[in-house]
Design a protein around this motif. Structure first.
Motif, PDB file in Angstrom:
ATOM      1  N   THR A   1      -3.776   5.225   1.636  1.00 32.93           N
ATOM      2  CA  THR A   1      -4.730   4.506   2.095  1.00 32.93           C
ATOM      3  C   THR A   1      -6.063   4.627   1.249  1.00 32.93           C
ATOM      4  O   THR A   1      -6.764   3.689   1.072  1.00 32.93           O
ATOM      5  CB  THR A   1      -5.251   4.631   3.485  1.00 32.93           C
TER       6      THR A   1
ATOM      7  N   GLN B   1      -2.131   4.292  10.263  1.00 37.82           N
ATOM      8  CA  GLN B   1      -2.321   3.801   8.748  1.00 37.82           C
ATOM      9  C   GLN B   1      -3.416   2.780   9.013  1.00 37.82           C
ATOM     10  O   GLN B   1      -3.977   2.623   8.016  1.00 37.82           O
ATOM     11  CB  GLN B   1      -1.180   3.151   8.323  1.00 37.82           C
TER      12      GLN B   1
ATOM     13  N   MET C   1       0.885  -1.293   0.070  1.00 34.99           N
ATOM     14  CA  MET C   1       0.111  -0.023  -0.098  1.00 34.99           C
ATOM     15  C   MET C   1       0.824   1.299   0.162  1.00 34.99           C
ATOM     16  O   MET C   1       0.565   2.246  -0.709  1.00 34.99           O
ATOM     17  CB  MET C   1      -0.899   0.073   1.265  1.00 34.99           C
TER      18      MET C   1
ATOM     19  N   LYS D   1      -0.520   9.196   4.582  1.00 38.81           N
ATOM     20  CA  LYS D   1      -1.084   8.173   5.031  1.00 38.81           C
ATOM     21  C   LYS D   1      -2.587   8.299   4.501  1.00 38.81           C
ATOM     22  O   LYS D   1      -2.965   7.216   4.007  1.00 38.81           O
ATOM     23  CB  LYS D   1      -1.178   8.340   6.764  1.00 38.81           C
TER      24      LYS D   1
ATOM     25  N   ALA E   1      -6.853   2.998   6.712  1.00 38.50           N
ATOM     26  CA  ALA E   1      -6.966   2.154   5.645  1.00 38.50           C
ATOM     27  C   ALA E   1      -8.425   1.439   5.797  1.00 38.50           C
ATOM     28  O   ALA E   1      -9.101   1.345   4.777  1.00 38.50           O
ATOM     29  CB  ALA E   1      -6.087   1.175   5.486  1.00 38.50           C
TER      30      ALA E   1
END
Length: 644
Positions: A511, A365, A355, A507, A369
């Motif tokens: 995500t 994170q 990712m 981040k 996500a």
């Protein structure tokens, strides 16, 4: 929102067919960023190739296809992002004689470059973007990144070819990209949990700084990375320090009510601009101040219930779903709430290297996500509340740093120096608190030195990475503002310039784009940022609570009991994971023999911390998580390289 990639050869000896294949493979590595369309443009005579993957947000027709050429055919662009004020720019350009075939912001951006030139055109754009623009007349490539750094852009050398892309996985697809690990960048990872621009995890590879331009031609490429100095060659068209200093020299003169009205106006406009799309739009809602104010301003400007999304954690003190639910019910949004178990969260961990494709160790994170995945099931664009803490004094660590700095200045200088000397023998133990932590701050020459102790993971990361020299960042300056503002302003500047783009925005970008979701951050509109910098500190740091003015605006939309909540953050129980379900995974990655054979870390030092952690010593999970994220990334990278 899209993905871009490309290459420029110093010697244009490749055919269009070969260039198309190379660039196409690089672009296809970014299909998650742009599943709706694919494009490649090449010019063998100059050795340039641009690739683009499109996530259609504005002008869903083929008229928005990229790479796109300007009407005079001088410029060709591959562009990732959104120019929110494109309608305003389009009106000005039409009045100057420009005609448009479609209604995409890409076409407007190209016309702006034709009309005003590259730097002036980009300076007029209010948006988030990463841009690769080829000038066929000058035979040069321009790379550009938005002011705050919402969109990523990597570049470097694959053999003697200049390569660039939205993510490293695009660069990996070039067969000559065999750049090893930068030990200096690895030391930065251990210090900060992320690698700030202009550094990148690979040697001969860099990130473009936020608010910067880079001009590349064949002569630059021929010189290679050895002739390139990112600090010299990357030119800022918008510098946060300069803009903050300007704002501080011309502070806001009105009273609190006038400031509240102006902030409400700016935020409403910023949110409204980011609601424009030809696809469904929603918002991440945690129940905190920042996401709540974005949600409230969206709902105030929408004729229909706004789609809001949150996740909750089963049996966890990190759960905030009930706070978001209360806000959603009050504002009458169309709310989606998903509770996830510990096993749901842990299932994300093995996907993190793919990712992020650069080691990244902010453990939030994982929940980010998960909420992005939930939102993508219903919308293609989601607004977030990022930026409020850095602009309005929102972090508790700011107060702690100011307290410690105040205390230190009361300690006689000889005693301070003696305590600072004693700290050199404590090594990483200063991370665990007590006398070692206090002594480590006693050598501070300014608030920046104190604050660095607040945000650093490994205190001396170069000692854990043989051969590394820790590069300096804004956090290494005793006063990031050079005396232009207060100590509080200096800390907020450092976080806005480094932590915000390279951790928080990275981040959210990775995500969200992993599931083809575009994320927008209205609090980071540059007009909002510069207004916040002009405000007296008392409008942010206040006896009634920090982020004071922002909360005063929020009271216009929510009752006091929903506004006056303590900050909780969006965390993850990493310590519990490493002692529980992730223990076997971590043990394998931290095996002392494996660390010794790979040679990136001082195996005894790292394994010693692992033993201390398993023995019950607190706080070491932060040291271990960034090592684990590198180890997992390194394993993934080797697998990817075998496939090229």
């Amino acid at each position: 929102m899209c993905g871009l990639a490309g290459l420029l050869r110093a010697t244009p000896d490749a055919s269009d067919e070969r260039l198309t294949a190379l660039a196409g493979a690089m672009g296809d590595a970014l299909v998650h960023r742009g599943p709706d369309d694919r494009g490649v443009w090449t010019e063998a005579a100059t050795g340039i190739a641009l690739a683009h993957r499109r996530l259609s947000i504005l002008d869903l027709s083929p008229l928005g296809h990229q790479p796109m050429a300007s009407s005079d055919h001088r410029f060709v662009i591959a562009y990732n992002g959104e120019v929110y004020n494109f309608a305003e720019l389009r009106e000005v350009l039409v009045a100057r004689g420009h005609a448009f075939r479609g209604h995409s912001d890409t076409e407007v951006l190209l016309a702006a470059v034709v009309e005003w030139g590259v730097e002036d055109a980009i300076s007029r754009c209010n948006g988030m973007f990463a841009i690769a623009l080829w000038d066929r007349q000058e035979r040069c490539l321009w790379l550009a990144r938005d002011r705050v750094g919402k969109k990523p852009l990597y570049y470097g050398w694959a053999g003697d070819t200049f390569v660039f892309g939205s993510e490293l996985k695009a660069l990996w697809r070039h067969p000559d990209f065999d750049n090893g690990v930068s030990r200096d960048a690895l030391a930065l990872l251990l210090r900060l949990d992320y690698i700030p621009a202009p550094h990148a995890i690979h040697e001969r590879t860099f990130k473009l700084l936020p608010g910067s331009l880079l001009r590349i031609d064949a002569a630059t490429v021929a010189g290679g990375a050895g002739a390139h100095d990112p600090q010299r060659d990357q030119r800022r068209y918008w510098d946060p320090r300069e803009r903050m200093e300007t704002a501080l020299r011309a502070p806001f003169k009105g009273d609190e009510r006038e400031a509240e009205n102006r902030l409400d106006e700016l935020l409403r406009e910023a949110v409204g601009l980011r609601m424009v799309a030809d696809v469904p739009v929603g918002v991440f809602l945690s129940g905190g101040t920042d996401s709540s104010i974005v949600t409230a301003l969206m709902q105030a400007q929408s004729r229909h219930p706004v789609r809001t999304f949150t996740i909750g954690f089963e049996r966890s003190h990190h759960d905030e779903a009930h706070l978001a639910r209360e806000v959603a019910e009050h504002l009458h949004t169309a709310h989606t709430e998903l509770y996830v178990s510990g096993s749901d969260a842990l299932a994300v961990v093995p996907t993190l290297p793919a990712m992020f494709d650069e080691p990244f160790a902010d453990a939030s994170q994982v929940p980010t996500a998960l909420v992005a995945r939930v939102a993508r099931s219903a919308v293609t664009v989601a607004l977030s509340g990022d930026g409020g803490d850095e602009l309005f004094f929102g972090y508790k660590r700011y107060e702690r740093a100011l307290r410690n700095w105040r205390w230190q200045r009361r300690v006689p200088s000889p005693l301070r120096k003696a305590m600072a000397r004693s700290a050199t023998g404590h090594g990483e133990s200063s991370r665990t608190g007590g006398f070692a932590a206090l002594a480590a701050e006693m050598g501070a020459c300014g608030i920046g030195d104190v604050y660095r102790q607040r945000i650093a993971r490994w205190r001396d990361p170069a000692c854990a990475v043989p051969g590394a020299k820790l590069p300096a960042t804004l956090y290494d300056q005793p006063d990031p503002l050079h005396g232009a503002g207060t100590a509080a302003d200096a800390m907020m500047l450092a976080d806005f310039s480094v932590y915000l783009p390279e951790d928080l925005l990275c981040k959210v970008d990775r995500t969200s784009m992993a599931v083809s979701l575009e994320a927008r951050a209205p609090l980071l509109d540059w007009h909002v940022a510069e207004f916040a910098w002009s405000l007296p500190l008392a409008f942010k740091r206040h006896p009634k609570g920090n982020k004071y003015l922002l909360k005063q605006v929020l009271r216009r939309y929510l009752p006091d009991e929903m506004v006056d909540r303590g900050k909780r953050g969006f965390g993850a129980p990493v310590s519990d994971w490493l002692r529980g379900d992730l223990r076997e995974w971590a043990s394998a990655l931290l095996d002392e023999q494996r660390l010794r054979e790979e040679g990136y870390f001082d195996a005894a030092a790292v394994h010693g911390i692992w033993r201390k952690f398993l023995g019950g010593e607190r706080k070491w999970h932060t040291h271990l998580w960034n090592v684990l994220m590198f180890q997992a990334w390194h394993e993934h990278w080797r697998e990817q390289r075998r496939d090229v």
